[in-house]
Design a protein around this motif. Sequence first.
Motif, PDB file in Angstrom:
ATOM      1  N   HIS A  54       1.397  17.551   2.021  1.00 60.29           N
ATOM      2  CA  HIS A  54       0.274  16.675   2.312  1.00 60.29           C
ATOM      3  C   HIS A  54       0.627  15.250   1.896  1.00 60.29           C
ATOM      4  N   VAL A  55      -0.023  14.317   2.571  1.00 55.89           N
ATOM      5  CA  VAL A  55       0.170  12.898   2.314  1.00 55.89           C
ATOM      6  C   VAL A  55      -1.179  12.338   1.878  1.00 55.89           C
ATOM      7  N   LEU A  56      -1.184  11.661   0.742  1.00 54.05           N
ATOM      8  CA  LEU A  56      -2.409  11.097   0.182  1.00 54.05           C
ATOM      9  C   LEU A  56      -2.296   9.577   0.148  1.00 54.05           C
ATOM     10  N   GLU A  57      -3.309   8.894   0.598  1.00 57.77           N
ATOM     11  CA  GLU A  57      -3.327   7.427   0.480  1.00 57.77           C
ATOM     12  C   GLU A  57      -3.812   7.062  -0.908  1.00 57.77           C
ATOM     13  N   THR A  58      -3.101   6.160  -1.573  1.00 55.63           N
ATOM     14  CA  THR A  58      -3.516   5.722  -2.900  1.00 55.63           C
ATOM     15  C   THR A  58      -4.536   4.595  -2.765  1.00 55.63           C
ATOM     16  N   ALA A  59      -5.342   4.454  -3.813  1.00 52.11           N
ATOM     17  CA  ALA A  59      -6.340   3.382  -3.842  1.00 52.11           C
ATOM     18  C   ALA A  59      -5.639   2.058  -4.076  1.00 52.11           C
ATOM     19  N   ASP A  60      -6.210   0.989  -3.544  1.00 54.63           N
ATOM     20  CA  ASP A  60      -5.683  -0.346  -3.761  1.00 54.63           C
ATOM     21  C   ASP A  60      -6.186  -0.811  -5.134  1.00 54.63           C
ATOM     22  N   VAL A  61      -5.305  -0.765  -6.116  1.00 50.22           N
ATOM     23  CA  VAL A  61      -5.708  -1.121  -7.496  1.00 50.22           C
ATOM     24  C   VAL A  61      -5.542  -2.608  -7.788  1.00 50.22           C
ATOM     25  N   PRO A  77       0.848  -1.193   0.000  1.00 52.54           N
ATOM     26  CA  PRO A  77       0.000   0.000   0.000  1.00 52.54           C
ATOM     27  C   PRO A  77       0.885   1.244   0.000  1.00 52.54           C
ATOM     28  N   LEU A  78       0.560   2.181  -0.873  1.00 53.20           N
ATOM     29  CA  LEU A  78       1.396   3.356  -1.048  1.00 53.20           C
ATOM     30  C   LEU A  78       0.687   4.644  -0.649  1.00 53.20           C
ATOM     31  N   ASP A  79       1.475   5.603  -0.225  1.00 54.75           N
ATOM     32  CA  ASP A  79       1.042   6.980  -0.041  1.00 54.75           C
ATOM     33  C   ASP A  79       1.763   7.809  -1.098  1.00 54.75           C
ATOM     34  N   VAL A  80       1.239   8.999  -1.339  1.00 53.72           N
ATOM     35  CA  VAL A  80       1.931   9.979  -2.164  1.00 53.72           C
ATOM     36  C   VAL A  80       2.193  11.187  -1.279  1.00 53.72           C
ATOM     37  N   LEU A  81       3.444  11.606  -1.233  1.00 51.87           N
ATOM     38  CA  LEU A  81       3.832  12.808  -0.501  1.00 51.87           C
ATOM     39  C   LEU A  81       3.994  13.934  -1.507  1.00 51.87           C
ATOM     40  N   VAL A  82       3.364  15.062  -1.215  1.00 49.58           N
ATOM     41  CA  VAL A  82       3.530  16.276  -2.007  1.00 49.58           C
ATOM     42  C   VAL A  82       4.063  17.339  -1.065  1.00 49.58           C
ATOM     43  N   VAL A  83       5.190  17.954  -1.432  1.00 46.45           N
ATOM     44  CA  VAL A  83       5.807  18.962  -0.576  1.00 46.45           C
ATOM     45  C   VAL A  83       6.318  20.106  -1.440  1.00 46.45           C
ATOM     46  N   TYR A  84       6.288  21.299  -0.880  1.00 43.62           N
ATOM     47  CA  TYR A  84       6.743  22.504  -1.572  1.00 43.62           C
ATOM     48  C   TYR A  84       8.055  22.942  -0.941  1.00 43.62           C
ATOM     49  N   VAL A  85       9.105  23.070  -1.778  1.00 44.15           N
ATOM     50  CA  VAL A  85      10.465  23.296  -1.288  1.00 44.15           C
ATOM     51  C   VAL A  85      11.105  24.436  -2.074  1.00 44.15           C
ATOM     52  N   PRO A  86      11.795  25.367  -1.393  1.00 44.44           N
ATOM     53  CA  PRO A  86      12.538  26.375  -2.151  1.00 44.44           C
ATOM     54  C   PRO A  86      13.470  25.686  -3.150  1.00 44.44           C
ATOM     55  N   VAL A  87      13.569  26.268  -4.335  1.00 43.19           N
ATOM     56  CA  VAL A  87      14.316  25.632  -5.418  1.00 43.19           C
ATOM     57  C   VAL A  87      15.715  25.198  -4.978  1.00 43.19           C
TER      58      VAL A  87
END
Length: 115
Positions: free
Chosen positions: A105-112, A9-19
């Motif tokens: 934010h952390v998003l849980e992916t669907a179990d495909v 089972p996977l999560d997706v992490l999205v983060v905003y970082v100075p270049v």
Amino acid sequence: MTAEPGRGPLDVLVVYVPVGDTEAVLQALFAAGAGTVGDYRECAFVTRGTGQFRPVAGATPTIGTVGDLEKVSENRVELVLDRALRADVVAALRAAHPYEEPAFHVLETADVDPA
């Protein structure tokens, strides 16, 4: 039987970082186990944009001044992680990110593949 990295089972992490800090944050996230997809490692998607924030009383901003609106060239970084690694990856993110309060934010992916 334990799932192989990047195959459970996977999560997706999205983060905003100075270049200028993106590579260091990515390396910390990879070291914590994020960015694994099957037989691939250090997988990430990075795109550039402009972040904005206004530090308020009590903040100790890395960039900008309390009370002033700040606009920063940032990268939006997206990568997957095994759900079991979530706490470790978020801890690595907080330790490596230059901001006092990183936006993510952390998003849980669907179990495909329920089999």
